[in-house]
Motif scaffolding. Structure first.
Motif, PDB file in Angstrom:
ATOM      1  N   GLU A  28       0.850  -1.184   0.000  1.00 23.46           N
ATOM      2  CA  GLU A  28       0.000   0.000   0.000  1.00 23.46           C
ATOM      3  C   GLU A  28       0.887   1.236   0.000  1.00 23.46           C
ATOM      4  OE1 GLU A  28      -3.586   0.780   2.769  1.00 23.46           O
ATOM      5  OE2 GLU A  28      -1.842   1.771   3.683  1.00 23.46           O
ATOM      6  N   VAL A  29       0.579   2.165  -0.898  1.00 23.73           N
ATOM      7  CA  VAL A  29       1.308   3.428  -1.006  1.00 23.73           C
ATOM      8  C   VAL A  29       0.317   4.548  -0.691  1.00 23.73           C
ATOM      9  CG1 VAL A  29       2.538   4.975  -2.592  1.00 23.73           C
ATOM     10  CG2 VAL A  29       2.836   2.493  -2.777  1.00 23.73           C
ATOM     11  N   HIS A  58      -2.524   0.478  -4.416  1.00 20.51           N
ATOM     12  CA  HIS A  58      -2.058  -0.871  -4.115  1.00 20.51           C
ATOM     13  C   HIS A  58      -1.179  -1.366  -5.254  1.00 20.51           C
ATOM     14  CE1 HIS A  58      -5.476  -2.006  -1.093  1.00 20.51           C
ATOM     15  NE2 HIS A  58      -4.825  -0.907  -0.759  1.00 20.51           N
ATOM     16  N   LEU A  59      -0.069  -1.975  -4.880  1.00 27.96           N
ATOM     17  CA  LEU A  59       0.875  -2.548  -5.843  1.00 27.96           C
ATOM     18  C   LEU A  59       0.972  -4.042  -5.592  1.00 27.96           C
ATOM     19  CD1 LEU A  59       3.800   0.023  -5.428  1.00 27.96           C
ATOM     20  CD2 LEU A  59       1.887   0.128  -7.037  1.00 27.96           C
ATOM     21  N   ALA A  60       0.677  -4.843  -6.594  1.00 25.33           N
ATOM     22  CA  ALA A  60       0.841  -6.290  -6.513  1.00 25.33           C
ATOM     23  C   ALA A  60       2.049  -6.647  -7.363  1.00 25.33           C
ATOM     24  CB  ALA A  60      -0.407  -7.005  -7.021  1.00 25.33           C
ATOM     25  N   ARG A  86       3.912   0.216   2.699  1.00 26.25           N
ATOM     26  CA  ARG A  86       3.918  -0.932   3.603  1.00 26.25           C
ATOM     27  C   ARG A  86       3.285  -2.148   2.948  1.00 26.25           C
ATOM     28  NH1 ARG A  86      -0.930  -1.628   7.077  1.00 26.25           N
ATOM     29  NH2 ARG A  86      -2.576  -0.380   6.126  1.00 26.25           N
ATOM     30  N   ALA A  87       3.717  -3.319   3.388  1.00 21.20           N
ATOM     31  CA  ALA A  87       3.120  -4.571   2.939  1.00 21.20           C
ATOM     32  C   ALA A  87       1.769  -4.727   3.635  1.00 21.20           C
ATOM     33  CB  ALA A  87       4.029  -5.742   3.277  1.00 21.20           C
ATOM     34  N   ILE A  88       0.772  -5.223   2.900  1.00 24.09           N
ATOM     35  CA  ILE A  88      -0.559  -5.438   3.464  1.00 24.09           C
ATOM     36  C   ILE A  88      -1.097  -6.799   3.025  1.00 24.09           C
ATOM     37  CG2 ILE A  88      -1.137  -2.984   3.631  1.00 24.09           C
ATOM     38  CD1 ILE A  88      -2.841  -3.341   1.058  1.00 24.09           C
ATOM     39  N   GLU A  89      -2.110  -7.278   3.754  1.00 25.08           N
ATOM     40  CA  GLU A  89      -2.811  -8.506   3.378  1.00 25.08           C
ATOM     41  C   GLU A  89      -3.801  -8.154   2.266  1.00 25.08           C
ATOM     42  OE1 GLU A  89      -2.524 -11.740   4.442  1.00 25.08           O
ATOM     43  OE2 GLU A  89      -0.713 -10.970   5.425  1.00 25.08           O
ATOM     44  N   PRO A  90      -3.911  -8.986   1.246  1.00 21.94           N
ATOM     45  CA  PRO A  90      -4.825  -8.666   0.150  1.00 21.94           C
ATOM     46  C   PRO A  90      -6.285  -8.865   0.534  1.00 21.94           C
ATOM     47  CG  PRO A  90      -3.806 -10.792  -0.231  1.00 21.94           C
ATOM     48  CD  PRO A  90      -3.154 -10.210   0.993  1.00 21.94           C
TER      49      PRO A  90
END
Length: 107
Positions: A28-29, A58-60, A86-90
Motif C-alpha cells: 500500500e502506497v 495498491h501494488l501487486a 507498507r506490505a498489506i494482506e490482500p
C-alpha cells in the motif's frame, strides 16, 4: 467463492484458497495525490499491478526486490511526498484485480 469476469471463471474456492491465488506480495502506497501516483507508477513499474483504492494505491508485485526504492525515486522525481509504503494482506478485491491482470497478460 467464485471469481468471475465476463462469464469466465478466474478462481474458485474458500476465501483463503482464493486469496492464495494472489501472485507475489501486496503493498500500500499513501501520498497526497493518489490518482497521479497511480498513473506514474503504472507507467514506471512494468510487471506490477497498480490499483487505486480510494486514497491509497495498491501494488501487486511478484518480485518486491527494490520496489520501495523504485517507488521512492519515481515519486521524488515527480515531487510527490510519500506518506507511507507498507506490505498489506490482500482483500478479495485485490485478489480479483491481480488475477484478472494475470489472466489478461497470459492471453
Amino acid at each position: 467463492l467464485a471469481l468471475l469476469h465476463r462469464g469466465r471463471l478466474l478462481g474458485l474456492g474458500t476465501p483463503d484458497e482464493v486469496k492464495a491465488l494472489m501472485p507475489g506480495a501486496l503493498f500500500e502506497v499513501r501520498t497526497p495525490a493518489p490518482r497521479r501516483t497511480a498513473a506514474l507508477l503504472r507507467e514506471g513499474l512494468p510487471g506490477v499491478s497498480v490499483g487505486l483504492f480510494g486514497d491509497r494505491v495498491h501494488l501487486a508485485a511478484r518480485d518486491a526486490a527494490d520496489l520501495e526504492a523504485t517507488v521512492r525515486r519515481t515519486l521524488a522525481a515527480a515531487a510527490i511526498e510519500l506518506h507511507s509504503f507498507r506490505a498489506i494482506e490482500p482483500s478479495l478485491e485485490d485478489v480479483f484485480v491481480a488475477v484478472l491482470a494475470q489472466q489478461n497478460a497470459a492471453s
